[in-house]
Write a protein that holds these residues in place. Structure first.
Motif, PDB file in Angstrom:
ATOM      1  N   ASN A  38      -8.981   5.616   2.700  1.00 35.22           N
ATOM      2  CA  ASN A  38     -10.192   5.035   2.131  1.00 35.22           C
ATOM      3  C   ASN A  38     -10.772   4.138   3.227  1.00 35.22           C
ATOM      4  O   ASN A  38     -10.156   3.138   3.576  1.00 35.22           O
ATOM      5  CB  ASN A  38      -9.863   4.233   0.874  1.00 35.22           C
ATOM      6  CG  ASN A  38     -11.089   3.625   0.231  1.00 35.22           C
ATOM      7  OD1 ASN A  38     -12.060   3.281   0.899  1.00 35.22           O
ATOM      8  ND2 ASN A  38     -11.045   3.455  -1.076  1.00 35.22           N
ATOM      9  N   LEU A  39     -11.918   4.495   3.765  1.00 33.56           N
ATOM     10  CA  LEU A  39     -12.489   3.770   4.896  1.00 33.56           C
ATOM     11  C   LEU A  39     -12.993   2.379   4.541  1.00 33.56           C
ATOM     12  O   LEU A  39     -13.391   1.624   5.419  1.00 33.56           O
ATOM     13  CB  LEU A  39     -13.627   4.582   5.518  1.00 33.56           C
ATOM     14  CG  LEU A  39     -13.187   5.862   6.223  1.00 33.56           C
ATOM     15  CD1 LEU A  39     -14.400   6.708   6.591  1.00 33.56           C
ATOM     16  CD2 LEU A  39     -12.371   5.546   7.459  1.00 33.56           C
ATOM     17  N   VAL A  62     -20.661   9.609   6.593  1.00 30.58           N
ATOM     18  CA  VAL A  62     -19.652   9.195   7.561  1.00 30.58           C
ATOM     19  C   VAL A  62     -18.950  10.461   8.022  1.00 30.58           C
ATOM     20  O   VAL A  62     -18.592  11.313   7.202  1.00 30.58           O
ATOM     21  CB  VAL A  62     -18.638   8.203   6.951  1.00 30.58           C
ATOM     22  CG1 VAL A  62     -17.523   7.897   7.944  1.00 30.58           C
ATOM     23  CG2 VAL A  62     -19.338   6.920   6.514  1.00 30.58           C
ATOM     24  N   VAL A 113     -15.642  11.638  10.058  1.00 26.58           N
ATOM     25  CA  VAL A 113     -14.360  11.241  10.623  1.00 26.58           C
ATOM     26  C   VAL A 113     -13.910  12.366  11.541  1.00 26.58           C
ATOM     27  O   VAL A 113     -13.659  13.481  11.089  1.00 26.58           O
ATOM     28  CB  VAL A 113     -13.307  10.988   9.517  1.00 26.58           C
ATOM     29  CG1 VAL A 113     -11.970  10.590  10.136  1.00 26.58           C
ATOM     30  CG2 VAL A 113     -13.794   9.927   8.537  1.00 26.58           C
ATOM     31  N   LEU A 141     -18.347  13.265   5.266  1.00 28.02           N
ATOM     32  CA  LEU A 141     -18.298  12.559   3.983  1.00 28.02           C
ATOM     33  C   LEU A 141     -19.689  12.040   3.603  1.00 28.02           C
ATOM     34  O   LEU A 141     -20.118  10.990   4.071  1.00 28.02           O
ATOM     35  CB  LEU A 141     -17.321  11.381   4.066  1.00 28.02           C
ATOM     36  CG  LEU A 141     -15.876  11.722   4.411  1.00 28.02           C
ATOM     37  CD1 LEU A 141     -15.089  10.462   4.713  1.00 28.02           C
ATOM     38  CD2 LEU A 141     -15.243  12.506   3.267  1.00 28.02           C
ATOM     39  N   TRP A 187     -16.936   8.069   1.278  1.00 28.49           N
ATOM     40  CA  TRP A 187     -16.116   7.322   2.223  1.00 28.49           C
ATOM     41  C   TRP A 187     -15.455   6.101   1.599  1.00 28.49           C
ATOM     42  O   TRP A 187     -14.488   5.598   2.121  1.00 28.49           O
ATOM     43  CB  TRP A 187     -16.943   6.897   3.437  1.00 28.49           C
ATOM     44  CG  TRP A 187     -18.166   6.109   3.060  1.00 28.49           C
ATOM     45  CD1 TRP A 187     -18.231   4.768   2.784  1.00 28.49           C
ATOM     46  CD2 TRP A 187     -19.475   6.611   2.888  1.00 28.49           C
ATOM     47  NE1 TRP A 187     -19.518   4.418   2.460  1.00 28.49           N
ATOM     48  CE2 TRP A 187     -20.302   5.526   2.518  1.00 28.49           C
ATOM     49  CE3 TRP A 187     -20.052   7.870   3.032  1.00 28.49           C
ATOM     50  CZ2 TRP A 187     -21.666   5.665   2.285  1.00 28.49           C
ATOM     51  CZ3 TRP A 187     -21.401   8.002   2.794  1.00 28.49           C
ATOM     52  CH2 TRP A 187     -22.197   6.915   2.421  1.00 28.49           C
ATOM     53  N   CYS A 188     -15.977   5.582   0.495  1.00 33.78           N
ATOM     54  CA  CYS A 188     -15.401   4.392  -0.132  1.00 33.78           C
ATOM     55  C   CYS A 188     -14.546   4.723  -1.345  1.00 33.78           C
ATOM     56  O   CYS A 188     -14.340   3.894  -2.206  1.00 33.78           O
ATOM     57  CB  CYS A 188     -16.489   3.385  -0.499  1.00 33.78           C
ATOM     58  SG  CYS A 188     -16.729   2.159   0.788  1.00 33.78           S
ATOM     59  N   VAL A 198      -9.921   9.510  -0.066  1.00 35.48           N
ATOM     60  CA  VAL A 198     -10.208  10.807   0.542  1.00 35.48           C
ATOM     61  C   VAL A 198      -8.876  11.507   0.788  1.00 35.48           C
ATOM     62  O   VAL A 198      -7.994  10.948   1.443  1.00 35.48           O
ATOM     63  CB  VAL A 198     -10.977  10.653   1.880  1.00 35.48           C
ATOM     64  CG1 VAL A 198     -11.206  12.004   2.531  1.00 35.48           C
ATOM     65  CG2 VAL A 198     -12.293   9.926   1.641  1.00 35.48           C
TER      66      VAL A 198
END
Length: 143
Positions: free
Chosen positions: A61-62, A91, A93, A102, A107-108, A111
């Motif tokens: 989880n970013l 986002v 990655v 994402l 992204w929040c 994932v």
């Protein structure tokens, strides 16, 4: 100074974009959370924040403090505000083994890497191209 892996990845993606996609990096360190790159096509725009992992974990989880790399609070706020205002934000990655795209606040959340097919740089560029050029090119016309 040699380019870091994230920068090399972004450069490779940009090399695969169609010539119809304009892109502007936001490389300044004082951009207050502004995503890394702004893209513009014939139909739309897209803001993308890039993150790099040497090995993408099975679950991440970013937006969590324990995640590294993670989105700063300023980046989280900027992306969320853009999303709420109907801007295209995402986002990406990246890793040596492929990338995960994402969109839409994914992204929040948690994932799970196995839920995503790893993308090569050409596929990431194709997604960007499609998002900003989804409609046909507008041509000039007489009134």
């Amino acid at each position: 100074m040699p380019q870091k892996p994230e920068g090399k990845f972004i450069t490779k993606v940009h090399g695969k974009l169609s010539k119809d996609v304009y892109h502007q990096g936001m490389g300044l360190t004082s951009t207050n959370g502004t995503p890394d790159v702004w893209y513009e096509g014939y139909h739309d725009t897209l803001w993308v924040e890039y993150k790099w992992w040497d090995n993408i974990p099975k679950e991440f989880n970013l937006c969590e403090r324990k995640s590294s790399p993670k989105l700063s609070k300023l980046q989280q706020n900027w992306l969320a505000r853009g999303y709420e205002r109907a801007s295209n934000v995402a986002v990406v990655v990246g890793s040596p083994h492929g990338a995960i795209f994402l969109p839409s606040m994914e992204w929040c959340g948690t994932v799970l890497r196995d839920n995503y097919h790893p993308l090569d740089v050409s596929s990431v560029a194709d997604i960007i191209d499609t998002l900003v050029n989804a409609l046909p090119k507008v041509t000039k016309y007489k009134l």
